[in-house]
Motif scaffolding. Structure first.
Motif, PDB file in Angstrom:
ATOM      1  N   UNK A 176      -3.354   2.724  -4.139  1.00  9.30           N
ATOM      2  CA  UNK A 176      -2.776   3.121  -2.863  1.00  9.30           C
ATOM      3  C   UNK A 176      -3.063   2.037  -1.835  1.00  9.30           C
ATOM      4  N   UNK A 177      -2.050   1.653  -1.064  1.00 10.48           N
ATOM      5  CA  UNK A 177      -2.219   0.670   0.010  1.00 10.48           C
ATOM      6  C   UNK A 177      -2.387   1.384   1.341  1.00 10.48           C
ATOM      7  N   UNK A 178      -2.903   0.652   2.331  1.00  5.02           N
ATOM      8  CA  UNK A 178      -3.169   1.255   3.633  1.00  5.02           C
ATOM      9  C   UNK A 178      -1.890   1.560   4.397  1.00  5.02           C
ATOM     10  N   UNK A 179      -0.785   0.884   4.061  1.00  2.00           N
ATOM     11  CA  UNK A 179       0.475   1.108   4.762  1.00  2.00           C
ATOM     12  C   UNK A 179       1.631   0.853   3.815  1.00  2.00           C
ATOM     13  N   UNK A 180       2.814   1.334   4.207  1.00  2.00           N
ATOM     14  CA  UNK A 180       4.008   1.059   3.414  1.00  2.00           C
ATOM     15  C   UNK A 180       4.304  -0.428   3.353  1.00  2.00           C
ATOM     16  N   UNK A 181       4.057  -1.126   4.461  1.00  2.00           N
ATOM     17  CA  UNK A 181       4.302  -2.567   4.505  1.00  2.00           C
ATOM     18  C   UNK A 181       3.439  -3.287   3.488  1.00  2.00           C
ATOM     19  N   UNK A 182       2.154  -2.916   3.409  1.00  2.00           N
ATOM     20  CA  UNK A 182       1.278  -3.570   2.445  1.00  2.00           C
ATOM     21  C   UNK A 182       1.683  -3.237   1.016  1.00  2.00           C
ATOM     22  N   UNK A 183       2.116  -1.996   0.772  1.00  2.00           N
ATOM     23  CA  UNK A 183       2.581  -1.662  -0.573  1.00  2.00           C
ATOM     24  C   UNK A 183       3.792  -2.507  -0.948  1.00  2.00           C
ATOM     25  N   UNK A 184       4.734  -2.666  -0.025  1.00  2.00           N
ATOM     26  CA  UNK A 184       5.917  -3.473  -0.308  1.00  2.00           C
ATOM     27  C   UNK A 184       5.538  -4.913  -0.600  1.00  2.00           C
ATOM     28  N   UNK A 185       4.587  -5.449   0.175  1.00  2.00           N
ATOM     29  CA  UNK A 185       4.147  -6.825  -0.039  1.00  2.00           C
ATOM     30  C   UNK A 185       3.509  -6.992  -1.417  1.00  2.00           C
ATOM     31  N   UNK A 186       2.602  -6.090  -1.757  1.00  2.00           N
ATOM     32  CA  UNK A 186       1.946  -6.182  -3.056  1.00  2.00           C
ATOM     33  C   UNK A 186       2.959  -6.100  -4.195  1.00  2.00           C
ATOM     34  N   UNK A 187       3.849  -5.120  -4.129  1.00  4.17           N
ATOM     35  CA  UNK A 187       4.818  -4.949  -5.205  1.00  4.17           C
ATOM     36  C   UNK A 187       5.763  -6.142  -5.286  1.00  4.17           C
ATOM     37  N   UNK A 188       6.198  -6.645  -4.142  1.00  6.33           N
ATOM     38  CA  UNK A 188       7.095  -7.791  -4.114  1.00  6.33           C
ATOM     39  C   UNK A 188       6.447  -9.025  -4.742  1.00  6.33           C
TER      40      UNK A 188
END
Length: 319
Positions: free
Chosen positions: A158-170
């Motif tokens: 789990x990431x702290x924000x949607x933005x960080x999740x998108x960055x990690x996945x990208x």
């Protein structure tokens, strides 16, 4: 957690990644997750070409090695680049826990955090060729979730924000795509089942009548990941993709595995071998990330609400 964060010196990666404050500091060569959103983010291939064989990349990798110390594997290899790092919450068997993650151009490394000593332990190394990703919906405990799936181990982070999740996945997907194109391999299609957390059920998920207690232990089927009682998981079965030793499986999976074996449908090991040989000395982790090896200090880790609502960036990617 109480002190102010010090500004990281551009010449040293160890100050930033080993900081007593978990939120990542910035240097001129690092950016927080989402910093380049809408501005044409560099591709991973461009970042690798730019950072490979540079002094700052060598310093960053050396700093990671120092934080893991003697308990970790050496990480420096010709052409290997540290692309990003950050704190993600990992769904462990007992409860969600903070873990430090490092994204290289060919491997994903993570471990447990010992905050006050500026050290990490319980290092796990996963070759990116063996990884596929799946986004997941939020739960009451964890937001911005996704699953990291490999042939030997799958788990939810789990990431702290949607933005960080998108960055990690990208970043992960681009690295994986580049590696598969380079090696000519196909994406992994067989994945280990993620273990269902202990607290998800108070009864055996197979017989549905045995109630767990201090005396009646929970067990996990290594094939389906279900939480089961001892009577429903008396068998062990050899699954070479997961372990060289026979593993505990529930009675239902045992019967299914026996049927597959009789039909000559044993798990093909051919795809796992190139992954082991491609990453020198490394294999995906097959062990459970249990509480026993934890040296985390809960009082120094923010509550879930602070992790998900804080304006601190918990991940950063290098450029």
């Amino acid at each position: 957690m109480g002190g102010e964060r010090q500004r990281a010196r551009p010449s040293s990666g160890s100050d930033r990644i080993g900081s007593g404050r978990i939120g990542l500091d910035r240097s001129r060569s690092a950016r927080p997750a989402g910093a380049l959103a809408g501005a044409g983010r560099q591709s991973e291939l461009e970042m690798v070409d730019h950072l490979a064989n540079t002094e700052i990349n060598s310093q960053r990798i050396a700093a990671v090695e120092n934080c893991f110390g003697a308990s970790g594997q050496p990480l420096a290899l010709p052409g290997r680049v540290l692309l990003g790092e950050g704190i993600l919450t990992k769904e462990c068997r007992k409860k969600p826990k903070p873990r430090i993650f490092f994204l290289f151009n060919d491997i994903l490394v993570y471990g447990s955090i010992i905050i006050n000593k500026r050290k990490y332990n319980s290092q796990h190394i996963i070759p990116l060729e063996d990884v596929t990703l799946e986004t997941l919906p939020d739960t009451l405990q964890m937001k911005n979730r996704w699953m990291i799936k490999t042939s030997k181990k799958s788990f939810v982070v789990s990431a702290a924000s949607l933005t960080e999740r998108k960055e990690w996945i990208s970043h992960l997907e681009e690295c994986i795509k580049h590696l598969l194109t380079k090696t000519g391999r196909q994406p992994c299609r067989e994945h280990a089942a993620p273990w269902i957390p202990d607290k998800a059920t108070d009864i055996c998920m197979r017989c549905t009548h045995t109630k767990f207690s201090t005396l009646t232990r929970r067990h996990h089927c290594r094939k389906c990941g279900f939480v089961v009682c001892a009577d429903c998981s008396r068998h062990r079965f050899l699954m070479p993709r997961l372990s060289p030793k026979p593993l505990r499986v529930c009675n239902l999976c045992y019967r299914q595995l026996l049927a597959e074996e009789k039909k000559g449908a044993e798990v093909d090991q051919g795809q796992a071998e190139p992954i082991r040989s491609a990453i020198q000395g490394y294999e995906p982790s097959s062990g459970d990330d249990s509480d026993k090896s934890d040296e985390d200090k809960a009082e120094q880790w923010p509550a879930d609400t602070e992790f998900y609502t804080s304006e601190v960036s918990w991940s950063s990617f290098h450029s």
